[in-house]
Motif scaffolding. Structure first.
Motif, PDB file in Angstrom:
ATOM      1  N   LEU A  30      28.161  32.272  24.159  1.00 37.86           N
ATOM      2  CA  LEU A  30      27.897  31.616  22.883  1.00 37.86           C
ATOM      3  C   LEU A  30      28.292  30.148  22.954  1.00 37.86           C
ATOM      4  CD1 LEU A  30      29.529  34.330  20.560  1.00 37.86           C
ATOM      5  CD2 LEU A  30      27.108  34.158  21.204  1.00 37.86           C
ATOM      6  N   GLY A  31      27.523  29.300  22.292  1.00 35.42           N
ATOM      7  CA  GLY A  31      27.873  27.884  22.188  1.00 35.42           C
ATOM      8  C   GLY A  31      28.439  27.599  20.807  1.00 35.42           C
ATOM      9  N   LYS A  32      29.594  26.931  20.768  1.00 39.95           N
ATOM     10  CA  LYS A  32      30.165  26.473  19.491  1.00 39.95           C
ATOM     11  C   LYS A  32      29.585  25.088  19.254  1.00 39.95           C
ATOM     12  CE  LYS A  32      33.341  26.554  16.086  1.00 39.95           C
ATOM     13  NZ  LYS A  32      33.051  27.237  14.802  1.00 39.95           N
ATOM     14  N   VAL A  33      28.622  24.992  18.333  1.00 42.24           N
ATOM     15  CA  VAL A  33      27.782  23.787  18.212  1.00 42.24           C
ATOM     16  C   VAL A  33      28.418  22.815  17.220  1.00 42.24           C
ATOM     17  CG1 VAL A  33      25.444  22.934  17.868  1.00 42.24           C
ATOM     18  CG2 VAL A  33      25.797  25.272  18.688  1.00 42.24           C
ATOM     19  N   GLU A  34      29.141  21.830  17.768  1.00 44.90           N
ATOM     20  CA  GLU A  34      29.953  20.940  16.951  1.00 44.90           C
ATOM     21  C   GLU A  34      29.200  19.758  16.361  1.00 44.90           C
ATOM     22  OE1 GLU A  34      33.651  21.187  16.165  1.00 44.90           O
ATOM     23  OE2 GLU A  34      32.632  23.116  16.297  1.00 44.90           O
ATOM     24  N   PHE A  35      27.914  19.568  16.742  1.00 48.81           N
ATOM     25  CA  PHE A  35      27.208  18.437  16.135  1.00 48.81           C
ATOM     26  C   PHE A  35      26.860  18.718  14.674  1.00 48.81           C
ATOM     27  CE2 PHE A  35      23.363  20.357  18.375  1.00 48.81           C
ATOM     28  CZ  PHE A  35      22.679  20.777  17.218  1.00 48.81           C
ATOM     29  N   MET A 259      24.371  16.044  33.696  1.00 51.43           N
ATOM     30  CA  MET A 259      23.196  15.438  33.058  1.00 51.43           C
ATOM     31  C   MET A 259      22.015  16.407  33.058  1.00 51.43           C
ATOM     32  SD  MET A 259      24.457  12.562  32.176  1.00 51.43           S
ATOM     33  CE  MET A 259      25.882  11.572  32.643  1.00 51.43           C
ATOM     34  N   GLN A 260      21.803  17.087  34.157  1.00 52.91           N
ATOM     35  CA  GLN A 260      20.670  17.999  34.227  1.00 52.91           C
ATOM     36  C   GLN A 260      20.856  19.198  33.302  1.00 52.91           C
ATOM     37  OE1 GLN A 260      20.065  18.815  38.419  1.00 52.91           O
ATOM     38  NE2 GLN A 260      18.905  16.917  38.699  1.00 52.91           N
ATOM     39  N   MET A 261      22.077  19.721  33.206  1.00 46.56           N
ATOM     40  CA  MET A 261      22.317  20.832  32.289  1.00 46.56           C
ATOM     41  C   MET A 261      22.179  20.391  30.840  1.00 46.56           C
ATOM     42  SD  MET A 261      22.823  23.975  31.693  1.00 46.56           S
ATOM     43  CE  MET A 261      23.128  24.587  33.357  1.00 46.56           C
ATOM     44  N   THR A 262      22.570  19.151  30.532  1.00 46.64           N
ATOM     45  CA  THR A 262      22.391  18.629  29.172  1.00 46.64           C
ATOM     46  C   THR A 262      20.925  18.693  28.779  1.00 46.64           C
ATOM     47  OG1 THR A 262      24.274  17.117  29.472  1.00 46.64           O
ATOM     48  CG2 THR A 262      22.753  16.633  27.666  1.00 46.64           C
ATOM     49  N   ARG A 263      20.057  18.265  29.695  1.00 44.27           N
ATOM     50  CA  ARG A 263      18.611  18.303  29.413  1.00 44.27           C
ATOM     51  C   ARG A 263      18.095  19.736  29.334  1.00 44.27           C
ATOM     52  NH1 ARG A 263      14.659  13.832  31.743  1.00 44.27           N
ATOM     53  NH2 ARG A 263      15.343  12.138  30.405  1.00 44.27           N
ATOM     54  N   ARG A 264      18.628  20.616  30.154  1.00 45.11           N
ATOM     55  CA  ARG A 264      18.190  22.017  30.107  1.00 45.11           C
ATOM     56  C   ARG A 264      18.547  22.670  28.775  1.00 45.11           C
ATOM     57  NH1 ARG A 264      19.733  25.885  34.804  1.00 45.11           N
ATOM     58  NH2 ARG A 264      18.261  27.160  33.591  1.00 45.11           N
ATOM     59  N   GLU A 269      17.043  25.770  25.347  1.00 45.16           N
ATOM     60  CA  GLU A 269      17.781  26.441  24.279  1.00 45.16           C
ATOM     61  C   GLU A 269      17.564  25.800  22.917  1.00 45.16           C
ATOM     62  OE1 GLU A 269      19.353  29.187  24.890  1.00 45.16           O
ATOM     63  OE2 GLU A 269      19.483  29.150  27.083  1.00 45.16           O
ATOM     64  N   GLY A 270      16.904  24.626  22.882  1.00 40.88           N
ATOM     65  CA  GLY A 270      16.722  23.920  21.615  1.00 40.88           C
ATOM     66  C   GLY A 270      17.993  23.283  21.100  1.00 40.88           C
ATOM     67  N   LEU A 271      18.982  23.091  21.995  1.00 41.52           N
ATOM     68  CA  LEU A 271      20.252  22.477  21.617  1.00 41.52           C
ATOM     69  C   LEU A 271      20.266  21.030  22.091  1.00 41.52           C
ATOM     70  CD1 LEU A 271      22.629  25.442  22.511  1.00 41.52           C
ATOM     71  CD2 LEU A 271      22.249  24.513  20.217  1.00 41.52           C
ATOM     72  N   PHE A 272      20.035  20.117  21.155  1.00 39.48           N
ATOM     73  CA  PHE A 272      19.970  18.694  21.493  1.00 39.48           C
ATOM     74  C   PHE A 272      21.389  18.140  21.488  1.00 39.48           C
ATOM     75  CE2 PHE A 272      18.788  14.182  20.368  1.00 39.48           C
ATOM     76  CZ  PHE A 272      18.209  13.917  21.597  1.00 39.48           C
ATOM     77  N   VAL A 273      22.055  18.290  22.621  1.00 39.81           N
ATOM     78  CA  VAL A 273      23.490  18.004  22.701  1.00 39.81           C
ATOM     79  C   VAL A 273      23.768  16.858  23.664  1.00 39.81           C
ATOM     80  CG1 VAL A 273      24.206  20.328  22.053  1.00 39.81           C
ATOM     81  CG2 VAL A 273      23.700  19.819  24.453  1.00 39.81           C
ATOM     82  N   GLY A 274      25.054  16.463  23.744  1.00 39.06           N
ATOM     83  CA  GLY A 274      25.461  15.327  24.550  1.00 39.06           C
ATOM     84  C   GLY A 274      25.903  15.694  25.953  1.00 39.06           C
ATOM     85  N   GLN A 275      26.297  14.656  26.697  1.00 39.66           N
ATOM     86  CA  GLN A 275      26.622  14.802  28.117  1.00 39.66           C
ATOM     87  C   GLN A 275      27.759  15.786  28.383  1.00 39.66           C
ATOM     88  OE1 GLN A 275      27.629  10.803  29.161  1.00 39.66           O
ATOM     89  NE2 GLN A 275      25.503  10.124  29.342  1.00 39.66           N
TER      90      GLN A 275
END
Length: 467
Positions: A30-35, A259-264, A269-275
């Motif tokens: 699970l991702g804890k999505v802090e944005f 960087m590559q995982m950030t883009r993946r 996953e539709g998670l527009f997240v940071g580095q």
């Protein structure tokens, strides 16, 4: 129902199941999505707590000034809290951070001072030192010092940890997060382990930071410190808030993987997240794969995803930036030694001694068609001289040709090992000097930006570049 101000919207961010990038793992990730925090990052959680601690201790009065060194996200959290509470803000940051982060802080009304990245923490130019100095000079101001202020992990003991326990109904078995100040991972871990001491907590560190080696070997190794691109995570100091006893393991991730995982995460996953989110997920997958035999379908792994991708549009989500730093190509890793070997002809290092005259150095540089030289005293590299420094001095005083070089020399060129990879080499060359000294078996040699460009172009023509 409504909140009295924006601060009421902080926290209670969602947990989102990660599906595609963790395919094959037996556990739930699970991702804890802090944005989802109003300031766009996990650091909103500590903004209020840090300020309220200062108020409680009488360190700031109404209308005062909040001062902090920040990679951007803590600054945004503090700025939002300061607006609600009626304070001004001055933030110091480094030239490594994205322009978007600086723009956000200024949009929130803060004054921002950009300091050099590649200086020692106790250097008066560092963003730590500048923040401390400003707090001493400005009346009714306080330097909150997120690195050593115990209110930082306290915020996570009181919010992040309880949220994860409640959201997973106590089923969480692993918590994985990056570490910078140490507040997030340490505070969250303390709460979770109080509920269940068997919960595994894993820290993720970027290569170039000191945490990984310190955790495993108990050694603060300055040779492990070098520039890296992943922002807002890792350190070149040991903050008091980094509680290594609260962590069960540490893994290390390079910039390219981050960087590559950030883009993946964005595309799959539709998670527009940071580095740092990409770094945390890459580190989590690495650790989980290494321990897959110990995992089952009953395990629930939470990876903290600290911030939004909107602060990295000019970097991670910019194809040109990614290509320029070797993060998109499939070419083999290029080292500093390979850059040296790719030159058309060997180059002897031309240097100056501190007592050489400026005129002598001008002649040397003209004869060799070079624009900068290291200043060497015996076996030690003590400084550097560039065309621009010489020109500026001669404009001031045409007779300065007879002055010793020591009067105009700048900081020494960074010394890097021959094995240093391309992405870290480019981060050095983006600094003010524009050159490094590569330490090889045969001695030092200078590498400049033009050397790197020529080498990469030649490698590409020879079939060693990307396809």
């Amino acid at each position: 129902m409504w909140h009295d101000n924006i601060l009421g919207a902080i926290g209670n961010t969602p947990l989102v199941r990660i599906n595609n990038v963790v395919e094959g793992l037996p556990c739930t990730v699970l991702g804890k999505v802090e944005f989802f925090n109003p300031g766009g990052s996990v650091k909103d959680r500590i903004g209020v707590t840090l300020i309220e601690r200062a108020e409680k201790e009488g360190k700031i009065e109404p209308g005062g000034t909040i001062i902090e060194g920040t990679s951007g996200n803590t600054g945004a959290g503090l700025a939002i809290a300061a607006i609600a509470k009626g304070y001004k803000c001055i933030f110091t940051t480094t030239d490594k951070q994205s322009q978007e982060k600086v723009d956000v802080l200024r949009a929130l009304g803060a004054e921002v001072l950009v300091c050099p990245t590649n200086v020692e923490p106790d250097d008066p130019r560092s963003y730590y030192s500048v923040a401390r100095r400003l707090a001493e000079e400005i009346p009714n101001s306080v330097y909150l010092n997120q690195y050593d202020n115990s209110a930082n992990p306290k915020a996570h003991v009181e919010t992040t940890g309880p949220e994860l326990w409640k959201q997973t109904e106590g089923r969480i078995t692993h918590f994985i997060a990056g570490a910078g100040t140490g507040g997030t991972i340490s505070g969250t871990s303390r709460y979770l382990k109080d509920q269940n001491e068997d919960i595994q907590v894993v820290g993720v560190d970027p290569m170039g930071s000191v945490f990984y080696k310190y955790f495993h070997e108990g050694v603060f190794d300055e040779d492990e410190i070098y520039p890296y691109f992943t922002e807002g995570v890792g350190e070149d100091i040991l903050p008091e808030n980094m509680d290594f006893d609260a962590v069960d393991d540490f893994v290390q991730v390079d910039d390219k993987s981050s960087m590559q995982m950030t883009r993946r995460l964005a595309r799959e996953e539709g998670l527009f997240v940071g580095q740092s989110c990409g770094m945390a997920m890459a580190g989590a997958i690495q650790w989980l794969n290494d321990h897959s035999a110990e995992l089952s379908e009953d395990d629930v792994v939470v990876v903290l995803l600290p911030d939004s991708g909107f602060r990295y549009l000019s970097k991670t989500y910019n194809d040109e930036w990614m290509k320029n730093h070797g993060f998109l190509e499939s070419r083999p890793e290029v080292t500093a030694d390979e850059v040296v070997k790719a030159r058309k002809a060997p180059r002897t290092v031309i240097s100056a001694a501190p007592d050489d005259t400026i005129g002598d150095v001008i002649e040397r540089m003209t004869e060799q068609s070079i624009s900068q030289v290291p200043v060497v005293d015996g076996d030690d590299v003590v400084g550097s001289v560039t065309e621009s420094r010489i020109l500026n001095r001669l404009v001031e005083s045409p007779s300065a040709r007879d002055e010793p070089v020591r009067t105009i020399m700048g900081d020494p060129f960074p010394v890097v090992p021959a094995s240093l990879h391309l992405n870290h080499l480019t981060s050095y060359l983006e600094g003010d000097t524009g050159a490094v000294l590569v330490e090889r078996d045969t001695g030092y040699t200078v590498v400049t930006k033009s050397d790197l460009i020529s080498a990469l172009a030649r490698m590409g023509r020879n079939g060693n570049g990307s396809s």
